[in-house]
Design a protein around this motif. Structure first.
Motif, short mmCIF file in Angstrom:
data_model
loop_
_atom_site.label_atom_id
_atom_site.label_comp_id
_atom_site.label_asym_id
_atom_site.label_seq_id
_atom_site.Cartn_x
_atom_site.Cartn_y
_atom_site.Cartn_z
N LEU A 240 -64.11 8.85 9.14
CA LEU A 240 -63.53 8.59 7.78
C LEU A 240 -62.62 7.27 7.83
N VAL A 241 -61.76 7.50 8.52
CA VAL A 241 -60.67 6.73 8.73
C VAL A 241 -60.91 5.36 9.26
N LEU A 242 -61.96 5.41 10.35
CA LEU A 242 -62.48 3.97 10.65
C LEU A 242 -63.16 3.35 9.40
N LYS A 243 -63.94 3.86 9.06
CA LYS A 243 -64.89 3.27 7.88
C LYS A 243 -63.67 2.58 7.02
N VAL A 244 -63.00 3.44 6.23
CA VAL A 244 -61.87 2.82 5.12
C VAL A 244 -60.95 1.89 5.70
N LEU A 245 -60.47 1.94 6.97
CA LEU A 245 -59.85 1.02 7.53
C LEU A 245 -60.16 -0.21 7.50
N VAL A 246 -61.62 -0.41 8.30
CA VAL A 246 -62.30 -1.54 8.38
C VAL A 246 -62.42 -2.25 7.17
N PHE A 247 -62.98 -1.63 6.03
CA PHE A 247 -63.13 -2.25 4.84
C PHE A 247 -61.78 -2.59 3.94
N ASN A 248 -60.93 -1.89 4.04
CA ASN A 248 -59.62 -2.12 3.47
C ASN A 248 -59.00 -3.37 4.37
N PHE A 249 -59.02 -3.21 5.42
CA PHE A 249 -58.48 -4.56 6.29
C PHE A 249 -58.97 -5.62 5.93
N PHE A 250 -60.44 -5.85 5.90
CA PHE A 250 -61.29 -6.90 5.47
C PHE A 250 -60.92 -7.27 4.14
N SER B 182 -59.12 -12.83 2.66
CA SER B 182 -58.71 -14.15 1.92
C SER B 182 -57.38 -14.86 2.40
N LEU B 183 -56.36 -14.13 2.94
CA LEU B 183 -55.20 -14.50 3.34
C LEU B 183 -55.42 -15.32 4.85
N PHE B 184 -56.42 -14.49 5.74
CA PHE B 184 -56.87 -15.28 6.94
C PHE B 184 -57.45 -16.42 6.55
N TYR B 185 -58.46 -16.77 5.79
CA TYR B 185 -59.32 -17.81 5.24
C TYR B 185 -58.18 -19.07 4.78
N VAL C 257 -50.88 -5.40 17.16
CA VAL C 257 -51.49 -6.44 18.19
C VAL C 257 -52.20 -7.38 17.40
N ILE C 258 -52.77 -7.12 16.31
CA ILE C 258 -53.17 -8.36 15.46
C ILE C 258 -52.29 -9.35 14.99
N ALA C 259 -51.15 -8.61 14.63
CA ALA C 259 -49.79 -9.15 13.92
C ALA C 259 -49.39 -10.17 15.06
N VAL C 260 -49.35 -9.79 16.29
CA VAL C 260 -48.89 -10.97 17.49
C VAL C 260 -49.70 -12.14 17.51
N VAL C 261 -51.20 -11.98 17.43
CA VAL C 261 -52.11 -12.93 17.39
C VAL C 261 -51.89 -13.82 16.48
N THR C 262 -51.60 -13.12 15.15
CA THR C 262 -51.73 -13.96 13.83
C THR C 262 -50.44 -14.67 13.77
N ASN C 263 -49.25 -14.25 14.21
CA ASN C 263 -47.93 -15.12 14.11
C ASN C 263 -47.86 -16.07 15.13
N CYS C 264 -48.53 -15.97 16.38
CA CYS C 264 -48.69 -16.87 17.35
C CYS C 264 -49.51 -18.22 16.87
N ALA C 265 -50.68 -17.65 16.11
CA ALA C 265 -51.47 -18.95 15.51
C ALA C 265 -50.74 -19.82 14.37
N LEU C 266 -49.81 -18.83 13.72
CA LEU C 266 -49.22 -19.41 12.44
C LEU C 266 -48.02 -20.52 12.96
N ILE C 267 -47.65 -19.95 14.49
CA ILE C 267 -46.56 -21.04 14.82
C ILE C 267 -47.28 -22.17 15.38
N GLY C 268 -48.45 -21.94 15.90
CA GLY C 268 -49.16 -23.19 16.39
C GLY C 268 -49.52 -24.17 15.29
N LEU C 269 -49.86 -23.47 14.12
CA LEU C 269 -50.02 -24.54 12.90
C LEU C 269 -48.99 -25.00 12.24
N SER C 270 -47.79 -24.79 12.71
CA SER C 270 -46.54 -25.29 11.85
C SER C 270 -46.26 -26.67 12.10
#
Length: 674
Positions: A404-414, A419-422, A568-581
């Motif tokens: 149940l947690v896996l189903k709910v987390l996948v959908f809630n995360f997406f 939209s923010l990732f896009y 872990v996802i936060a590390v990847v995201t923040n590194c990518a944002l730094i690269g886009l600065s």
């Protein structure tokens, strides 16, 4: 174990009622007598030796009450034996935490006199609930008066009655005096002291159990951990008000914070769990879920009869229906997200044609509508996920919760972050990213506060105004008879667990760790939200919900893995944002490939640093590790002493066991010497 009430059992034995057992009003009289006799019967005869008495109240305020409400309790001796059966840990005289044993009870620190002060009321209620759950059918038969309610040998009677609607609910009673003291120290006063906690976590644990206390401990820790982010975020936001591109420093700080945050929490959680006696407590053998069904067979571990359901059939359900359904929901969420972007473009075009205050204000309308739609979709999907997980027919409650947690987390995360990732990585519009993040965060917090703090009270009044008034009386200063209190508490809302509470904190952690570098005030909003969350949740636990049964816990379970995955996802995201600065792009004007390689390299270094940090920082503090190792060593030594006489006897030569002393001496001289 203290309470101001005492009622007599049918045999005249006085006991303190702790648990309420409510059967359906039209329950067959034969079934009631059979169930009560099984509960009262001795263990040797298959009973659980509990005490109970009918409430004997005909209703209140002119309303007809349910006559089949029973108060359940136990003798102190049975509770102490039950504490050993469920594996409770208590503080020993030497200060260590040890598994309680009845024969060694006098050596435990809190055992004084007859031992009445050793167990909290919550622990007593947990022991009673455990005994009721272990009440099992002896033979294959029907529930008396219910031909369709079949019982199988070894199956839990209570769970079977619940699944058939004969037993409506089993819940623990509130302790009015203890609840008053807890309420005052928890939310009726603002506490500023030198202690490490502004919540009475030990009192919460004694009243509600370790599972709920760990949630409030995590909520408090998360709030305090957000303070550095909030304090840095305010001046950083003011300095970066017009220039949206100066977020590199804050992103670097965000990386370090999200890495250290959970490692420190694991140590804090271990310290709390050790002091509460749940860190080294062995998990009990899991029984099948109440809703689990299948063809009757044998459990190869216990040897008892229980339903058997093919795992291959469950896997087919998961992969042929559940997974496609989740993917379909993700596609629907993506489609709605694209509609949101169309609305954003429309609002922006309107503002460009006629820029004024109202069209500028209209720019926020699409984000607000989208935030509301996200909350509605999350709610609808939650019901669908529960239905699907029930349909998959998982045998164990832990497996059910994980799926149940896996189903709910996948959908809630997406649904919440797609939209923010896009915007960040496809559109690369930092202005729109900041605006969308702020709107989503603020709108979701307002909706959550309405749903959690205000809606329950409004619904309570709408459904039954008289019941609400009686509830106020129960928790007020007026003393009511215990049967009346039991009837009133049966009308209170049922607490459904910490699932939604952890999910909310998970999403807030995502908003802060993923994209707060472009909106530094996100941490400030989360801190304010969590402060109100502590007090509103505390009030609801004390005055809105039935008292939940205590659940032993040594950590926050699967949510620890969920938060670590987000970090872990936060590390990847923040590194990518730094690269886009613009600051980073200015150094790599001629080659985007070099910039991408640098960002990927830094990201891998930070991920390696994160995993090394997780390995270097022990999850359990050193002093607690030493105490646990010493306890394990002492347990092994005691076991060796107990086994040594048996080993000597079993290894003694068979012939020597029948020889006289003179023959033994002669036999020794015959043995060869090396």
């Amino acid at each position: 174990m203290q309470s101001g009430w005492s009622v007599p059992d049918s045999d005249g034995t006085a006991f303190t009622p702790m648990v309420v057992l409510e059967l359906a009003p039209d329950t067959n009289e034969e079934a009631i007598k059979w169930l009560l006799s099984r509960i009262r019967d001795r263990e040797q005869n298959g009973g659980v030796e509990l005490l109970l008495e009918q409430t004997l109240t005909g209703g209140h305020d002119g309303q007809k009450g349910n006559p089949n409400v029973f108060l359940v309790g136990s003798t102190l001796e049975r509770l102490l034996h039950g504490a050993e059966d469920v594996g409770l840990f208590k503080e020993f005289n030497d200060g260590s935490m040890r598994a309680f044993t009845y024969t060694n009870k006098d050596n435990f620190k809190d055992f004084q006199g007859d031992g009445d002060s050793l167990l909290s009321v919550a622990e007593c209620q947990y022991i009673i609930k455990h005994k009721l759950d272990t009440l099992r059918a002896k033979d294959e038969a029907n529930v008396p008066g219910y031909p369709k309610a079949k019982l199988y040998p070894g199956k839990s009677i209570i769970r079977r009655l619940q699944s058939k609607g004969i037993l409506l609910q089993v819940f623990p009673l509130h302790d009015k005096e203890e609840l008053k003291r807890l309420s005052f120290s928890w939310y009726k006063k603002v506490k500023f002291s030198s202690s490490s906690s502004f919540q009475p976590l030990n009192d919460i644990r004694r009243y509600f159990g370790e599972g709920l206390a760990l949630y409030f401990g995590f909520l408090e820790y998360f709030t305090f951990a957000m303070l550095p982010m909030a304090l840095i975020g305010i001046p950083y936001y003011l300095w970066d008000w017009e220039d949206y591109d100066k977020y590199v420093l804050f992103a670097v700080f965000n990386l370090v914070w999200s890495t250290v945050f959970l490692e420190v929490w694991k140590r804090s959680s271990a310290s709390l769990a050790y002091s509460w006696g749940t860190l080294s407590r062995k998990k009990a053998f899991e029984e099948p879920r109440a809703g689990f069904h299948g063809v009757l067979g044998f459990n190869p571990v216990t040897g008892r009869k229980e339903p058997v359901y093919p795992n291959s059939k469950r896997q087919l359900k998961i992969y042929l229906l559940s997974v496609p359904f989740v993917l379909l929901c993700l596609y629907l969420s993506f489609y709605i997200m694209m509609i949101y972007f169309d609305m954003e473009h429309w609002a922006l075009a309107l503002y460009e044609v006629e820029p004024n205050f109202w069209t500028g204000l209209f720019l926020f309308v699409p984000s607000i509508i989208y935030a509301v739609v996200i909350e509605v979709l999350n709610l609808l999907y939650r019901y669908a996920a529960e239905f699907l997980t029930d349909w998959e027919n998982h045998r164990l409650e832990s497996s059910y919760q994980n799926h149940l947690v896996l189903k709910v987390l996948v959908f809630n995360f997406f649904n919440c972050f797609a939209s923010l990732f896009y915007i960040a990585f496809v559109m690369q519009d930092m202005v729109l990213l900041r605006q969308s993040l702020a709107t989503l965060l603020i709108t979701s917090q307002i909706l959550n506060q309405i749903m959690e703090a205000f809606l329950p009270y409004w619904l309570q009044r709408r459904r039954n105004k008289k019941a609400h008034k009686r509830l106020v009386k129960v928790m007020g200063d007026r003393e009511l008879p215990l049967p009346e209190q039991a009837q009133l508490e049966s009308d209170m809302s049922t607490y459904l667990g910490t699932f939604d509470d952890y999910l909310e904190q998970f999403l807030l952690f995502g908003y802060v760790s993923l994209f707060s570098c472009v909106y530094p005030l996100a941490a400030v909003l989360v801190v304010l939200n969590n402060i109100t969350e502590v007090y509103s949740d505390a009030f609801k636990m004390c005055h809105v919900f039935k008292r939940p049964f205590a659940e032993p816990a040594s950590n926050i379970g699967v949510w620890q893995l969920a938060f670590e995955t987000m970090s872990v996802i936060a590390v990847v995201t923040n590194c990518a944002l730094i690269g886009l600065s613009p600051q980073m792009k200015a150094y790599f004007l001629e080659s985007d490939t070099q910039l991408i390689l640098l960002v990927v390299c830094v990201e891998h270094i930070l991920l390696a640093f994160k995993f090394i940090l997780a390995f270097v920082i022990p999850d359990v503090p050193k002093q607690i590790q030493i105490k646990l190792a010493r306890l394990e060593f002492e347990s092994l030594e005691v076991l060796k002493k107990k086994m040594r006489p048996h080993l000597r006897k079993s290894w003694r030569p068979r012939r020597a066991q029948t020889l006289t002393s003179e023959e033994e001496e002669e036999e020794r001289h015959r043995q060869p010497r090396y």
